[in-house]
Scaffold this active site. Structure first.
Site, PDB file in Angstrom:
ATOM      1  N   GLU A   1     -24.201  -7.295 104.763  1.00  0.00           N
ATOM      2  CA  GLU A   1     -24.225  -7.433 103.310  1.00  0.00           C
ATOM      3  C   GLU A   1     -25.685  -7.474 102.845  1.00  0.00           C
ATOM      4  O   GLU A   1     -26.456  -8.311 103.300  1.00  0.00           O
ATOM      5  CB  GLU A   1     -23.517  -8.738 102.907  1.00  0.00           C
ATOM      6  CG  GLU A   1     -23.465  -8.929 101.412  1.00  0.00           C
ATOM      7  CD  GLU A   1     -22.556 -10.093 100.996  1.00  0.00           C
ATOM      8  OE1 GLU A   1     -22.728 -11.202 101.529  1.00  0.00           O
ATOM      9  OE2 GLU A   1     -21.685  -9.887 100.132  1.00  0.00           O
TER      10      GLU A   1
ATOM     11  N   GLU B   1     -14.656 -18.216  99.746  1.00  0.00           N
ATOM     12  CA  GLU B   1     -14.880 -16.885  99.183  1.00  0.00           C
ATOM     13  C   GLU B   1     -16.245 -16.446  99.697  1.00  0.00           C
ATOM     14  O   GLU B   1     -17.263 -16.965  99.258  1.00  0.00           O
ATOM     15  CB  GLU B   1     -14.898 -17.021  97.653  1.00  0.00           C
ATOM     16  CG  GLU B   1     -14.493 -15.796  96.935  1.00  0.00           C
ATOM     17  CD  GLU B   1     -13.053 -15.453  97.212  1.00  0.00           C
ATOM     18  OE1 GLU B   1     -12.851 -14.488  97.967  1.00  0.00           O
ATOM     19  OE2 GLU B   1     -12.161 -16.138  96.702  1.00  0.00           O
TER      20      GLU B   1
ATOM     21  N   LYS C   1     -20.846 -28.691  92.560  1.00  0.00           N
ATOM     22  CA  LYS C   1     -22.270 -28.517  92.842  1.00  0.00           C
ATOM     23  C   LYS C   1     -22.671 -27.077  92.555  1.00  0.00           C
ATOM     24  O   LYS C   1     -22.253 -26.156  93.255  1.00  0.00           O
ATOM     25  CB  LYS C   1     -22.584 -28.821  94.312  1.00  0.00           C
ATOM     26  CG  LYS C   1     -24.082 -28.889  94.558  1.00  0.00           C
ATOM     27  CD  LYS C   1     -24.473 -28.674  95.996  1.00  0.00           C
ATOM     28  CE  LYS C   1     -24.803 -27.243  96.306  1.00  0.00           C
ATOM     29  NZ  LYS C   1     -25.968 -26.675  95.625  1.00  0.00           N
TER      30      LYS C   1
ATOM     31  N   CYS D   1     -20.347 -10.073  95.617  1.00  0.00           N
ATOM     32  CA  CYS D   1     -19.618  -9.991  96.892  1.00  0.00           C
ATOM     33  C   CYS D   1     -18.647  -8.815  96.909  1.00  0.00           C
ATOM     34  O   CYS D   1     -18.249  -8.359  97.971  1.00  0.00           O
ATOM     35  CB  CYS D   1     -18.909 -11.304  97.188  1.00  0.00           C
ATOM     36  SG  CYS D   1     -17.995 -11.948  95.794  1.00  0.00           S
TER      37      CYS D   1
ATOM     38  N   GLY E   1     -19.944 -18.400  98.867  1.00  0.00           N
ATOM     39  CA  GLY E   1     -21.323 -18.207  99.308  1.00  0.00           C
ATOM     40  C   GLY E   1     -21.366 -17.394 100.580  1.00  0.00           C
ATOM     41  O   GLY E   1     -20.506 -16.540 100.816  1.00  0.00           O
ATOM     42  N   SER E   2     -22.345 -17.691 101.407  1.00  0.00           N
ATOM     43  CA  SER E   2     -22.555 -16.878 102.612  1.00  0.00           C
ATOM     44  C   SER E   2     -21.508 -17.210 103.684  1.00  0.00           C
ATOM     45  O   SER E   2     -20.981 -18.323 103.742  1.00  0.00           O
ATOM     46  CB  SER E   2     -23.955 -17.138 103.170  1.00  0.00           C
ATOM     47  OG  SER E   2     -24.077 -18.483 103.552  1.00  0.00           O
ATOM     48  N   THR E   3     -21.247 -16.245 104.535  1.00  0.00           N
ATOM     49  CA  THR E   3     -20.274 -16.429 105.606  1.00  0.00           C
ATOM     50  C   THR E   3     -20.731 -17.549 106.556  1.00  0.00           C
ATOM     51  O   THR E   3     -19.916 -18.357 106.999  1.00  0.00           O
ATOM     52  CB  THR E   3     -20.076 -15.100 106.358  1.00  0.00           C
ATOM     53  OG1 THR E   3     -19.626 -14.129 105.405  1.00  0.00           O
ATOM     54  CG2 THR E   3     -19.046 -15.211 107.461  1.00  0.00           C
TER      55      THR E   3
ATOM     56  N   VAL F   1     -22.622 -20.277 105.982  1.00  0.00           N
ATOM     57  CA  VAL F   1     -22.405 -21.627 105.436  1.00  0.00           C
ATOM     58  C   VAL F   1     -20.895 -21.895 105.331  1.00  0.00           C
ATOM     59  O   VAL F   1     -20.423 -22.989 105.622  1.00  0.00           O
ATOM     60  CB  VAL F   1     -23.123 -21.804 104.076  1.00  0.00           C
ATOM     61  CG1 VAL F   1     -22.757 -23.138 103.441  1.00  0.00           C
ATOM     62  CG2 VAL F   1     -24.636 -21.724 104.259  1.00  0.00           C
ATOM     63  N   GLY F   2     -20.133 -20.873 104.966  1.00  0.00           N
ATOM     64  CA  GLY F   2     -18.674 -21.029 104.890  1.00  0.00           C
ATOM     65  C   GLY F   2     -18.085 -21.439 106.227  1.00  0.00           C
ATOM     66  O   GLY F   2     -17.215 -22.315 106.302  1.00  0.00           O
TER      67      GLY F   2
HETATM   68  P1  TAP Z   1     -25.427 -20.081 100.605  1.00  0.00           P
HETATM   69  O1  TAP Z   1     -26.502 -20.782 101.333  1.00  0.00           O
HETATM   70  O2  TAP Z   1     -24.136 -19.857 101.286  1.00  0.00           O
HETATM   71  O3  TAP Z   1     -25.223 -20.929  99.250  1.00  0.00           O
HETATM   72  C1  TAP Z   1     -24.021 -21.010  98.508  1.00  0.00           C
HETATM   73  C2  TAP Z   1     -23.810 -22.442  98.030  1.00  0.00           C
HETATM   74  O4  TAP Z   1     -23.625 -23.307  99.155  1.00  0.00           O
HETATM   75  C3  TAP Z   1     -24.992 -23.028  97.257  1.00  0.00           C
HETATM   76  O5  TAP Z   1     -24.535 -23.901  96.250  1.00  0.00           O
HETATM   77  C4  TAP Z   1     -25.711 -23.802  98.352  1.00  0.00           C
HETATM   78  O6  TAP Z   1     -26.564 -24.824  97.871  1.00  0.00           O
HETATM   79  C5  TAP Z   1     -24.561 -24.373  99.107  1.00  0.00           C
HETATM   80  N1  TAP Z   1     -24.872 -24.802 100.475  1.00  0.00           N
HETATM   81  C6  TAP Z   1     -25.871 -24.346 101.293  1.00  0.00           C
HETATM   82  N2  TAP Z   1     -25.828 -24.991 102.476  1.00  0.00           N
HETATM   83  C7  TAP Z   1     -24.788 -25.859 102.427  1.00  0.00           C
HETATM   84  C8  TAP Z   1     -24.247 -26.809 103.330  1.00  0.00           C
HETATM   85  N3  TAP Z   1     -24.737 -26.968 104.556  1.00  0.00           N
HETATM   86  N4  TAP Z   1     -23.184 -27.547 102.948  1.00  0.00           N
HETATM   87  C9  TAP Z   1     -22.639 -27.378 101.728  1.00  0.00           C
HETATM   88  N5  TAP Z   1     -23.128 -26.506 100.814  1.00  0.00           N
HETATM   89  C10 TAP Z   1     -24.179 -25.750 101.143  1.00  0.00           C
HETATM   90  O7  TAP Z   1     -25.925 -18.674 100.082  1.00  0.00           O
HETATM   91  P2  TAP Z   1     -27.444 -18.254  99.761  1.00  0.00           P
HETATM   92  O8  TAP Z   1     -28.399 -18.721 100.800  1.00  0.00           O
HETATM   93  O9  TAP Z   1     -27.717 -18.713  98.377  1.00  0.00           O
HETATM   94  O10 TAP Z   1     -27.346 -16.671  99.849  1.00  0.00           O
HETATM   95  C11 TAP Z   1     -27.506 -16.037 101.114  1.00  0.00           C
HETATM   96  C12 TAP Z   1     -26.604 -14.843 101.249  1.00  0.00           C
HETATM   97  O11 TAP Z   1     -25.246 -15.250 101.111  1.00  0.00           O
HETATM   98  C13 TAP Z   1     -26.766 -13.779 100.170  1.00  0.00           C
HETATM   99  O12 TAP Z   1     -27.824 -12.917 100.428  1.00  0.00           O
HETATM  100  C14 TAP Z   1     -25.429 -13.095 100.221  1.00  0.00           C
HETATM  101  O13 TAP Z   1     -25.394 -12.172 101.270  1.00  0.00           O
HETATM  102  C15 TAP Z   1     -24.476 -14.239 100.521  1.00  0.00           C
HETATM  103  N6  TAP Z   1     -23.866 -14.762  99.278  1.00  0.00           N
HETATM  104  C16 TAP Z   1     -22.586 -14.450  99.042  1.00  0.00           C
HETATM  105  C17 TAP Z   1     -21.999 -14.888  97.868  1.00  0.00           C
HETATM  106  C18 TAP Z   1     -20.569 -14.555  97.618  1.00  0.00           C
HETATM  107  S1  TAP Z   1     -20.017 -14.441  96.104  1.00  0.00           S
HETATM  108  N7  TAP Z   1     -19.719 -14.377  98.581  1.00  0.00           N
HETATM  109  C19 TAP Z   1     -22.700 -15.643  96.942  1.00  0.00           C
HETATM  110  C20 TAP Z   1     -24.013 -15.982  97.241  1.00  0.00           C
HETATM  111  C21 TAP Z   1     -24.580 -15.530  98.416  1.00  0.00           C
HETATM  112  P3  TAP Z   1     -28.098 -24.505  97.474  1.00  0.00           P
HETATM  113  O14 TAP Z   1     -28.012 -23.865  96.153  1.00  0.00           O
HETATM  114  O15 TAP Z   1     -28.761 -25.806  97.418  1.00  0.00           O
HETATM  115  O16 TAP Z   1     -28.631 -23.622  98.548  1.00  0.00           O
END
Ligand code: TAP
Length: 456
Positions: free
Chosen positions: A357, A229, A154, A263, A207-209, A211-212
């Protein structure tokens, strides 16, 4: 059918409308991937390797197309986007050697022969963020496929275009149907279903901590394997005995690359007090000199942020009476979610800009007295992903590297990622390792088989 308008972050114009998968379609894709797994896992290892090499060749032939797509979808500079597409090719080519080298062991025992196998897990769910759509996808699917798993991936809702194209290239290269499926959709629908569907034994999430953590909690209910990650707040530690000119000239690129949406961004700079003022004066031209503009221009070093929402989040760390901005670069006016490279001097180590972050082009700087304080300050964070150490003393470089609680450190350099070396986080930055030889362990289970020789 739910759809999503993909927007170019540079022009704010629609690039394409993408169909989003439903929970039912996710279940169907998982079921097909489960069926495909039964044949893919039994492929002659040499054939599996050959197909992955053909996939790498197909990506190689499409580097410019993929890069241009990423410039429009994500606002990445064209130079970075070409590197990212090339990284997918290289990761595929690296793991194409794995099927024929997934060695088990033969362990001496009484009464027979004991051997171990590295068995594939089944359908692997890969959930990718928007900041590096191509590399992060490749770090998941290449080793997963090489180990004999099938993949349902996804992409982030905001950045699905290169992943969709990569899935087409896989088919063109000859990978069987349903071995590698890309399913654009919402995290709350497709992502959630990948995590809850019992036919997916492993989730690889970046992704975000927050959601992780939620994914790990849900995965625990099914005892699913996870690789996580997550975020970072990495330190760039500059000692007085370092090449200060080089440290200052490179510091901006260690945090402003990809507009800080990285990240591994070294978003905290720690400078030994005796050279603090000199470092700041050397840093200023390096920061104001960052070329921010249209990401398709070959000379641009930093493009826009991914979304208006992300720009609001980033500016919330800087705007306000209690934030001291030391220096600022430039950013184009007009359309596009640009934000200027910004250097902030926190008042305390409790300031939000020092602890959280930012995921944008904002870096905070503080002085330290000695080696012990540098290590304490570097480790005073929930995260532990990467970091840099600048010093002319090789003993100190190794001492400090061993003490900093982070998975990826570089000395007199800001390099974090090589496809042949392991990548991942300590503490709240994640669980498991991607890339290098270690990733395969995260996509296999060890099976032990004892064969009696009848002479016990
Ligand atoms: P997230 O919400 O964590 O999104 C990352 C991925 O997870 C996306 O594909 C997202 O889908 C998916 N996702 C969201 N909710 C989910 C759930 N309940 N179950 C399964 N998958 C889910 O990150 P964001 O909101 O895009 O970014 C927010 C913050 O996260 C950023 O500002 C940054 O601080 C951090 N971030 C960190 C990283 C790395 S590399 N560590 C990368 C991105 C963001 P959708 O695309 O549909 O939301």
């Amino acid at each position: 059918m739910t759809t999503f308008d993909v927007i170019d972050p540079t022009t704010e114009e629609r690039v394409r409308t993408v169909d989003l998968a439903s929970a039912e379609e996710t279940d169907q894709a998982i079921a097909r991937a489960r069926t495909a797994f039964q044949t893919w896992r039994r492929f002659d290892p040499a054939d599996r390797g050959r197909l992955l090499r053909r996939f790498a060749d197909a990506v190689d032939g499409a580097i410019e197309e993929l890069a241009q797509l990423e410039v429009r979808n994500s606002g990445h500079t064209i130079g970075n986007a070409r590197w990212e597409a090339g990284n997918v090719r290289d990761v595929l080519s690296y793991y194409s050697a794995a099927p024929e080298r997934l060695f088990g062991r033969q362990i001496p025992v009484a009464g027979g022969v004991d051997i171990t196998f590295k068995e594939p897990l089944g359908v692997v769910g890969i959930i990718v963020p928007w900041n590096f759509p191509m590399p992060i996808a490749g770090w998941g699917f290449a080793p997963a496929l090489a180990a004999g798993n099938t993949v349902v991936l996804k992409p982030a809702e905001l950045t699905p275009l290169t992943a969709i194209r990569l899935a087409e290239l896989a088919l063109e290269a000859g990978l069987p149907e349903d071995v590698f499926t890309v399913l654009p959709g919402k995290g709350s629908v497709v992502g959630q279903r990948l995590v809850t569907n019992p036919e997916v034994p492993k989730i690889c999430f970046t992704g975000s901590t927050e959601v992780g953590q939620a994914i790990m909690a849900e995965a625990a209910r099914h005892l699913k394997r996870v690789t996580l990650e997550l975020g970072g707040k990495s330190a760039n530690i500059v000692f007085a005995d370092s090449d200060l000119e080089q440290a200052a000239a490179t510091a901006p690129y260690a945090v402003f690359d990809n507009a800080g949406q990285d990240c591994c961004a070294r978003s905290r700079i720690l400078v030994q007090r005796s050279v603090y003022d000199r470092f700041l004066s050397l840093l200023e031209p390096a920061v104001t000199g960052v070329n921010v503009g249209a990401p398709g221009d070959e000379s641009t070093e930093m493009g826009p942020l991914i979304s208006a929402h992300q720009r609001e989040t980033v500016s919330s760390f800087v705007e306000g009476d209690d934030v001291d901005v030391a220096m600022r670069g430039s950013a184009p006016e007009g359309p596009g979610w640009f934000y200027p490279p910004t250097v902030v001097l926190p008042r305390t180590t409790k300031d939000r800009v020092w602890t959280e972050e930012v995921f944008g082009p904002v870096v905070a700087i503080l002085p330290f007295e000695d080696e012990a304080e540098a290590v304490t300050m570097a480790n005073d964070t929930a995260y532990g992903l990467s970091g840099s150490i600048w010093t002319g003393d090789v003993g100190r470089a190794l001492r400090v590297a061993r003490q900093v609680e982070a998975g990826n450190l570089s000395v007199n350099s800001h390099s974090s990622v090589r496809y042949s070396t392991p990548f991942g986080g300590f503490k709240a930055s994640g669980i498991g390792r991607e890339l290098g030889p270690d990733a395969l362990d995260n996509f296999t289970e060890v099976k032990n088989v004892f064969i009696s020789t009848g002479d016990a």
